[in-house]
Motif scaffolding. Sequence first.
Motif, PDB file in Angstrom:
ATOM      1  N   LEU A 162       0.881  -1.410   0.088  1.00  0.00           N
ATOM      2  CA  LEU A 162      -0.031   0.131   0.102  1.00  0.00           C
ATOM      3  C   LEU A 162       0.803   1.256   0.147  1.00  0.00           C
ATOM      4  O   LEU A 162       0.825   2.218  -0.780  1.00  0.00           O
ATOM      5  CB  LEU A 162      -0.977  -0.006   1.250  1.00  0.00           C
ATOM      6  N   ILE A 163       2.190   1.145   0.831  1.00  0.00           N
ATOM      7  CA  ILE A 163       2.740   2.473   0.697  1.00  0.00           C
ATOM      8  C   ILE A 163       3.617   2.558  -0.637  1.00  0.00           C
ATOM      9  O   ILE A 163       3.616   3.732  -0.928  1.00  0.00           O
ATOM     10  CB  ILE A 163       3.801   2.244   1.887  1.00  0.00           C
ATOM     11  N   ALA A 164       3.984   1.460  -1.201  1.00  0.00           N
ATOM     12  CA  ALA A 164       4.697   1.607  -2.434  1.00  0.00           C
ATOM     13  C   ALA A 164       4.136   2.003  -3.542  1.00  0.00           C
ATOM     14  O   ALA A 164       4.529   2.695  -4.337  1.00  0.00           O
ATOM     15  CB  ALA A 164       5.437   0.359  -2.910  1.00  0.00           C
ATOM     16  N   CYS A 165       2.649   1.721  -3.457  1.00  0.00           N
ATOM     17  CA  CYS A 165       1.989   2.116  -4.701  1.00  0.00           C
ATOM     18  C   CYS A 165       1.519   3.367  -4.654  1.00  0.00           C
ATOM     19  O   CYS A 165       0.919   3.845  -5.799  1.00  0.00           O
ATOM     20  CB  CYS A 165       0.669   0.979  -4.815  1.00  0.00           C
ATOM     21  N   LYS A 166       1.714   4.228  -3.731  1.00  0.00           N
ATOM     22  CA  LYS A 166       1.417   5.613  -3.598  1.00  0.00           C
ATOM     23  C   LYS A 166       0.134   5.923  -3.566  1.00  0.00           C
ATOM     24  O   LYS A 166      -0.252   7.208  -4.060  1.00  0.00           O
ATOM     25  CB  LYS A 166       2.117   6.344  -4.739  1.00  0.00           C
ATOM     26  N   GLN A 167      -0.891   5.170  -3.781  1.00  0.00           N
ATOM     27  CA  GLN A 167      -2.366   5.211  -3.549  1.00  0.00           C
ATOM     28  C   GLN A 167      -3.129   4.454  -2.361  1.00  0.00           C
ATOM     29  O   GLN A 167      -4.051   4.448  -2.496  1.00  0.00           O
ATOM     30  CB  GLN A 167      -2.912   4.622  -4.990  1.00  0.00           C
ATOM     31  N   GLY A 168      -2.133   4.498  -1.522  1.00  0.00           N
ATOM     32  CA  GLY A 168      -2.805   3.792  -0.399  1.00  0.00           C
ATOM     33  C   GLY A 168      -3.893   4.597   0.338  1.00  0.00           C
ATOM     34  O   GLY A 168      -4.822   3.817   1.020  1.00  0.00           O
ATOM     35  N   GLY A 169      -3.840   5.617   0.366  1.00  0.00           N
ATOM     36  CA  GLY A 169      -4.653   6.598   1.146  1.00  0.00           C
ATOM     37  C   GLY A 169      -5.987   6.473   0.278  1.00  0.00           C
ATOM     38  O   GLY A 169      -7.365   6.436   0.849  1.00  0.00           O
ATOM     39  N   SER A 170      -6.186   6.685  -1.027  1.00  0.00           N
ATOM     40  CA  SER A 170      -7.366   6.401  -1.924  1.00  0.00           C
ATOM     41  C   SER A 170      -8.021   5.051  -1.533  1.00  0.00           C
ATOM     42  O   SER A 170      -9.104   4.820  -1.484  1.00  0.00           O
ATOM     43  CB  SER A 170      -7.029   6.446  -3.319  1.00  0.00           C
ATOM     44  N   ILE A 171      -7.258   3.868  -1.632  1.00  0.00           N
ATOM     45  CA  ILE A 171      -7.569   2.614  -1.296  1.00  0.00           C
ATOM     46  C   ILE A 171      -8.298   2.522   0.032  1.00  0.00           C
ATOM     47  O   ILE A 171      -9.420   1.974  -0.011  1.00  0.00           O
ATOM     48  CB  ILE A 171      -6.436   1.636  -1.570  1.00  0.00           C
ATOM     49  N   ALA A 172      -7.307   2.863   1.195  1.00  0.00           N
ATOM     50  CA  ALA A 172      -8.302   2.815   2.478  1.00  0.00           C
ATOM     51  C   ALA A 172      -9.330   3.638   2.527  1.00  0.00           C
ATOM     52  O   ALA A 172     -10.297   3.336   3.080  1.00  0.00           O
ATOM     53  CB  ALA A 172      -7.127   3.434   3.531  1.00  0.00           C
ATOM     54  N   SER A 173      -9.509   4.988   1.798  1.00  0.00           N
ATOM     55  CA  SER A 173     -10.889   5.560   1.792  1.00  0.00           C
ATOM     56  C   SER A 173     -11.924   4.682   1.014  1.00  0.00           C
ATOM     57  O   SER A 173     -13.150   4.881   1.728  1.00  0.00           O
ATOM     58  CB  SER A 173     -10.654   7.057   1.346  1.00  0.00           C
ATOM     59  N   MET A 174     -11.456   4.185  -0.033  1.00  0.00           N
ATOM     60  CA  MET A 174     -12.767   3.403  -0.765  1.00  0.00           C
ATOM     61  C   MET A 174     -13.102   2.122   0.067  1.00  0.00           C
ATOM     62  O   MET A 174     -14.439   1.564   0.004  1.00  0.00           O
ATOM     63  CB  MET A 174     -12.139   2.723  -1.875  1.00  0.00           C
ATOM     64  N   LEU A 175     -12.542   1.695   1.005  1.00  0.00           N
ATOM     65  CA  LEU A 175     -12.858   0.665   2.122  1.00  0.00           C
ATOM     66  C   LEU A 175     -13.664   0.893   3.411  1.00  0.00           C
ATOM     67  O   LEU A 175     -14.008   0.106   4.002  1.00  0.00           O
ATOM     68  CB  LEU A 175     -11.739  -0.331   2.196  1.00  0.00           C
ATOM     69  N   ILE A 176     -13.373   2.288   3.683  1.00  0.00           N
ATOM     70  CA  ILE A 176     -14.007   2.645   5.161  1.00  0.00           C
ATOM     71  C   ILE A 176     -14.793   3.645   5.129  1.00  0.00           C
ATOM     72  O   ILE A 176     -15.472   3.892   5.969  1.00  0.00           O
ATOM     73  CB  ILE A 176     -12.881   2.884   5.985  1.00  0.00           C
ATOM     74  N   ASP A 177     -14.866   4.424   4.118  1.00  0.00           N
ATOM     75  CA  ASP A 177     -15.905   5.688   3.734  1.00  0.00           C
ATOM     76  C   ASP A 177     -16.464   5.906   2.458  1.00  0.00           C
ATOM     77  O   ASP A 177     -15.790   5.637   1.453  1.00  0.00           O
ATOM     78  CB  ASP A 177     -14.940   6.876   4.084  1.00  0.00           C
ATOM     79  N   VAL A 178     -17.749   5.951   2.421  1.00  0.00           N
ATOM     80  CA  VAL A 178     -18.636   5.974   1.359  1.00  0.00           C
ATOM     81  C   VAL A 178     -18.317   7.336   0.650  1.00  0.00           C
ATOM     82  O   VAL A 178     -18.188   7.174  -0.572  1.00  0.00           O
ATOM     83  CB  VAL A 178     -20.113   5.841   1.689  1.00  0.00           C
ATOM     84  N   ARG A 179     -18.051   8.337   1.205  1.00  0.00           N
ATOM     85  CA  ARG A 179     -17.889   9.683   0.683  1.00  0.00           C
ATOM     86  C   ARG A 179     -16.221   9.440   0.111  1.00  0.00           C
ATOM     87  O   ARG A 179     -16.056  10.082  -1.039  1.00  0.00           O
ATOM     88  CB  ARG A 179     -17.326  10.614   1.599  1.00  0.00           C
TER      89      ARG A 179
END
Length: 476
Positions: free
Chosen positions: A432-449
């Motif tokens: 997740l850290i290496a792909c540089k998109q970990g924040g977006s992926i985490a948001s997709m899985l925990i927050d509908v917004r």
Amino acid sequence: MMSVLDEYEGADESSVVSSMLWVRNLRRYIRSDVDLESEAMLELQTRKILLNIFKEKQRKSAKAGIIPSFYKRKPEDGSISHTVQRLAKYRFLKKQSDILLNSDDLDAMWLILRENCVIDETTGSEKVNYEDFCQIASLCTEQIGSKCYRFFSPSNFMKFGKDESGRIPILPFYLYVMRTVSLTQARIDMSELDEDSDGFLQPYEMEAYIRGLIPNLAQLCDMPTEFVQMYCHIAAHKFFFFCDPSRRGKACIKKILLSNCLQELMELHQESEEGDAENTENWFSLASAQRICDAFLDLDKDGNSTLSKEELQGYADGTLTDIFIERAFDEHVHHGKTVIGNPWEMDFESFLDFVLALDNKDTPEGLTYLFKCLDLHGRGFLTAADIHILFRDVREKWIQVGNYELCTEDIRDEIWDMVKPVDPLRITLSDLIACKQGGSIASMLIDVRGFWAHDNRENLLQEDLEPCEPDAAGRT
């Protein structure tokens, strides 16, 4: 081929006799004991040297078998050693402080730089070559003193980009000097608060440092007195969230100085522009601290200074999933701090961690916090089944507000394409850290917004790129 005997037979008698005499003398010398004593002494000395080498190796081997001392008890308060240590520390810090440039010295340096530079006709920037740089160094030394000379070394000149004429702009150099002075002063101030002189600050020491900065920060100097203690607590917590990942209760001073947190705090030196008084993007702004306190008080419906799972579900307008709230309590409340009488409720300390993780999802520290919540089985990786379980709540909230139907398998495949994990069957924190998109992926899985933002990312990007249309008054 002639033998030696044939040669002797062909030689005259006198030559043969002389040769035989030389051979007898040589044999007699070899059998004699003339150098026997010196050879014996040499052998004895050699044995002594080898014996000493052997004993030294034995000594080192025996010493290596003993664990060296790695703990030294700190001197007791009031003892002579403690007093001497504090006095030596005070004198050292005082010496370092005396050689720092003050604000008047910096103003004088900037004036000298401006007076001895040339204007680049192409860019309009003010620049100096190395000869001018050395001349400025001499002028600064004459007017300010030798304490500024270290900034004018050849290595410092080479740190800045040069044009085709070998000139560097003076503004980046001056900003470098200012930042060096600022960081040095910050380190001196923190070291003074480091009571045990171990290079680490505890929370109350960090709060004391921030409290000392408040009168000098333009955006905080008017802070209400009754809010100062709470502000210092909130501000110091961010330093420990990022600089104390192991949660040992102390942060390294060097790490604090190099962190973005200190730079963000120092931005408050600048006067806030009109309309920015309510800016909450900077964690250290007064508006941000008040927003966090208000959010906690609004969620605390029963007024017991802690948050239950049901109360925390109201955070972010209720867009966070129930399973994420449950996992946040499992990982960061039950296994972390507890409150007497309310072991399953979140106190203000844990709430600050929660908010920091959600506000900094793209950082390794924020992702580390969130990944523990996403890792449903504590195995250190996510599988396709975990993605299904986590996204189920997001899908339900998405459909409840009238959006179109979602295919979980498509979302799973999209996440795998975004991450590209090393192991195609599992996603780790490192992935997740290496792909540089970990924040977006985490948001997709925990927050509908967060999923909505990802689903509409192209439209949002286009809106950001489009210039704002001016209104009737010509304002954008």
